[in-house]
Write a protein that holds these residues in place. Structure first.
Motif, PDB file in Angstrom:
ATOM      1  N   UNK A 254       0.842  -1.209   0.000  1.00  0.00           N
ATOM      2  CA  UNK A 254       0.000   0.000   0.000  1.00  0.00           C
ATOM      3  C   UNK A 254       0.871   1.251   0.000  1.00  0.00           C
ATOM      4  N   UNK A 255       1.934   1.231   0.808  1.00  0.00           N
ATOM      5  CA  UNK A 255       2.847   2.375   0.853  1.00  0.00           C
ATOM      6  C   UNK A 255       3.482   2.621  -0.513  1.00  0.00           C
ATOM      7  N   UNK A 256       3.885   1.564  -1.198  1.00  0.00           N
ATOM      8  CA  UNK A 256       4.503   1.711  -2.522  1.00  0.00           C
ATOM      9  C   UNK A 256       3.506   2.351  -3.494  1.00  0.00           C
ATOM     10  N   UNK A 257       2.242   1.912  -3.452  1.00  0.00           N
ATOM     11  CA  UNK A 257       1.218   2.506  -4.323  1.00  0.00           C
ATOM     12  C   UNK A 257       0.998   3.976  -3.974  1.00  0.00           C
ATOM     13  N   UNK A 258       0.956   4.282  -2.683  1.00  0.00           N
ATOM     14  CA  UNK A 258       0.780   5.667  -2.216  1.00  0.00           C
ATOM     15  C   UNK A 258       1.920   6.554  -2.698  1.00  0.00           C
ATOM     16  N   UNK A 259       3.142   6.086  -2.544  1.00  0.00           N
ATOM     17  CA  UNK A 259       4.314   6.864  -2.956  1.00  0.00           C
ATOM     18  C   UNK A 259       4.322   7.058  -4.473  1.00  0.00           C
ATOM     19  N   UNK A 260       4.077   5.994  -5.200  1.00  0.00           N
ATOM     20  CA  UNK A 260       4.119   6.056  -6.659  1.00  0.00           C
ATOM     21  C   UNK A 260       3.038   6.989  -7.204  1.00  0.00           C
ATOM     22  N   UNK A 261       1.842   6.918  -6.626  1.00  0.00           N
ATOM     23  CA  UNK A 261       0.734   7.766  -7.072  1.00  0.00           C
ATOM     24  C   UNK A 261       1.052   9.246  -6.864  1.00  0.00           C
ATOM     25  N   UNK A 262       1.743   9.567  -5.778  1.00  0.00           N
ATOM     26  CA  UNK A 262       1.971  10.970  -5.424  1.00  0.00           C
ATOM     27  C   UNK A 262       3.279  11.548  -5.960  1.00  0.00           C
ATOM     28  N   UNK A 263       4.163  10.703  -6.454  1.00  0.00           N
ATOM     29  CA  UNK A 263       5.434  11.209  -6.989  1.00  0.00           C
ATOM     30  C   UNK A 263       5.643  10.878  -8.462  1.00  0.00           C
ATOM     31  N   UNK A 264       4.899   9.908  -8.955  1.00  0.00           N
ATOM     32  CA  UNK A 264       5.069   9.511 -10.352  1.00  0.00           C
ATOM     33  C   UNK A 264       6.143   8.471 -10.578  1.00  0.00           C
ATOM     34  N   UNK A 265       6.864   8.095  -9.507  1.00  0.00           N
ATOM     35  CA  UNK A 265       7.891   7.056  -9.610  1.00  0.00           C
ATOM     36  C   UNK A 265       7.776   6.136  -8.401  1.00  0.00           C
ATOM     37  N   UNK A 266       8.252   4.921  -8.537  1.00  0.00           N
ATOM     38  CA  UNK A 266       8.244   3.987  -7.406  1.00  0.00           C
ATOM     39  C   UNK A 266       9.335   4.357  -6.430  1.00  0.00           C
ATOM     40  N   UNK A 267       9.254   3.899  -5.174  1.00  0.00           N
ATOM     41  CA  UNK A 267      10.314   4.156  -4.210  1.00  0.00           C
ATOM     42  C   UNK A 267      11.685   3.701  -4.705  1.00  0.00           C
ATOM     43  N   UNK A 268      11.760   2.533  -5.330  1.00  0.00           N
ATOM     44  CA  UNK A 268      13.049   2.008  -5.815  1.00  0.00           C
ATOM     45  C   UNK A 268      13.595   2.907  -6.917  1.00  0.00           C
ATOM     46  N   UNK A 269      12.742   3.357  -7.822  1.00  0.00           N
ATOM     47  CA  UNK A 269      13.193   4.246  -8.907  1.00  0.00           C
ATOM     48  C   UNK A 269      13.651   5.580  -8.343  1.00  0.00           C
ATOM     49  N   UNK A 270      12.934   6.088  -7.354  1.00  0.00           N
ATOM     50  CA  UNK A 270      13.344   7.353  -6.740  1.00  0.00           C
ATOM     51  C   UNK A 270      14.719   7.215  -6.103  1.00  0.00           C
ATOM     52  N   UNK A 271      14.945   6.125  -5.395  1.00  0.00           N
ATOM     53  CA  UNK A 271      16.247   5.913  -4.740  1.00  0.00           C
ATOM     54  C   UNK A 271      17.376   5.866  -5.768  1.00  0.00           C
ATOM     55  N   UNK A 272      17.137   5.249  -6.891  1.00  0.00           N
ATOM     56  CA  UNK A 272      18.161   5.181  -7.929  1.00  0.00           C
ATOM     57  C   UNK A 272      18.537   6.563  -8.462  1.00  0.00           C
ATOM     58  N   UNK A 273      17.557   7.472  -8.516  1.00  0.00           N
ATOM     59  CA  UNK A 273      17.808   8.831  -8.998  1.00  0.00           C
ATOM     60  C   UNK A 273      18.774   9.594  -8.097  1.00  0.00           C
ATOM     61  N   UNK A 274      18.774   9.247  -6.802  1.00  0.00           N
ATOM     62  CA  UNK A 274      19.595   9.982  -5.835  1.00  0.00           C
ATOM     63  C   UNK A 274      20.712   9.130  -5.255  1.00  0.00           C
TER      64      UNK A 274
END
Length: 274
Positions: A254-274
């Motif tokens: 649920x958290x992954x869906x919440x994060x992805x919906x509100x940022x446009x990227x998954x948590x794992x993809x966001x981490x890779x960006x930084x």
């Protein structure tokens, strides 16, 4: 330049890509900060870049990730809680005051020419005082620091049309809601939770916040959770599941869906960006 008064610490430095050592800001991560930023400077606050259209002040809590992106030089004051912001200070100038506990917006104070001149004069006094070694230095620095905060609060109220005495209740409500979100965002996720803490109905909470912000209470709570998620993803080795649980999400899917919906990227993809 950093001064120690027993456990109390107060520092003052030039803020730019050219002057800052690569890891210096991480050494003062726990310090509270005030940054004077000149017009045309570009900085990154957490995960947003800002280009300054005017001279400005930025008020920064511990753990906020700050980074200069252009070589235009600013001035950073930083200090620990032992030096300033003990609970006995007046509410508005303490660290839980509106400048340091504002979940509605990044707390920039835009300065016009005369305001900027006035603030820069105080910053010069701070720099001069740090070169002194007499018994009054600590208290003089604390007085100058409080002067910057007081003047900034006055400007902020004027800019938000909250300078009149009959609007003080609105300011105090804003502070209380901001403070509650900052204290409880990890465990309380609904507007109803905060309405109960403020002894109002969810509808009245939304109405009051609507007078002061373009964001709804739900947006403000959600944005604070997302910001903390981003900080943990970018700056820790915690797994996504551990981050979800630290933010009171028992179901990490649920958290992954919440994060992805509100940022446009998954948590794992966001981490890779930084």
């Amino acid at each position: 330049m950093l001064k120690h008064f027993s456990y109390k610490q107060f520092g003052n430095l030039v803020f730019s890509e050219r002057t800052l050592a690569e890891n210096y800001l991480s050494t003062i991560d726990e310090h509270i900060k005030i940054l004077f930023i000149p017009k045309n400077a570009v900085i990154q606050v957490d995960f947003q870049k800002f280009a300054m259209e005017t001279d400005a002040l930025l008020f920064i809590n511990p753990k906020v990730v700050l980074k200069p992106c252009e070589t235009v030089e600013g001035r950073l004051i930083h200090f620990n809680r032992d030096f300033y912001c003990v609970e006995i200070h007046d509410q508005e100038v303490a660290c839980d005051g509106i400048l340091y506990n504002n979940v509605f917006e990044v707390p920039f104070i835009a300065l016009n020419e005369s305001q900027s001149t006035e603030i820069q004069a105080i910053l010069k006094e701070v720099l001069s005082e740090m070169e002194n070694e007499d018994a009054s230095t600590e208290e003089m620095l604390r007085t100058l620091l409080k002067l910057i905060i007081l003047k900034s609060i006055r400007i902020w109220k004027q800019q938000h049309h909250l300078a009149e005495n009959d609007q003080q209740a609105d300011v105090q409500f804003l502070r209380r809601f901001s403070k509650l979100v900052e204290q409880h965002y990890k465990t309380l996720h609904s507007v109803a939770d905060y309405a109960e803490l403020l002894f109002v109905t969810p509808k009245n909470l939304s109405k009051k916040i609507g007078l002061l912000s373009k964001s709804t209470p739900n947006d403000i709570i959600k944005d604070r959770i997302i910001l903390e998620s981003k900080r943990l993803l970018a700056h820790t080795n915690m797994t996504v599941k551990e981050i979800a649980h630290s933010l009171n999400y028992e179901d990490d899917a649920y958290f992954i869906r919440f994060f992805t919906k509100n940022t446009g990227v998954s948590p794992v993809s966001f981490r890779k960006q930084f």
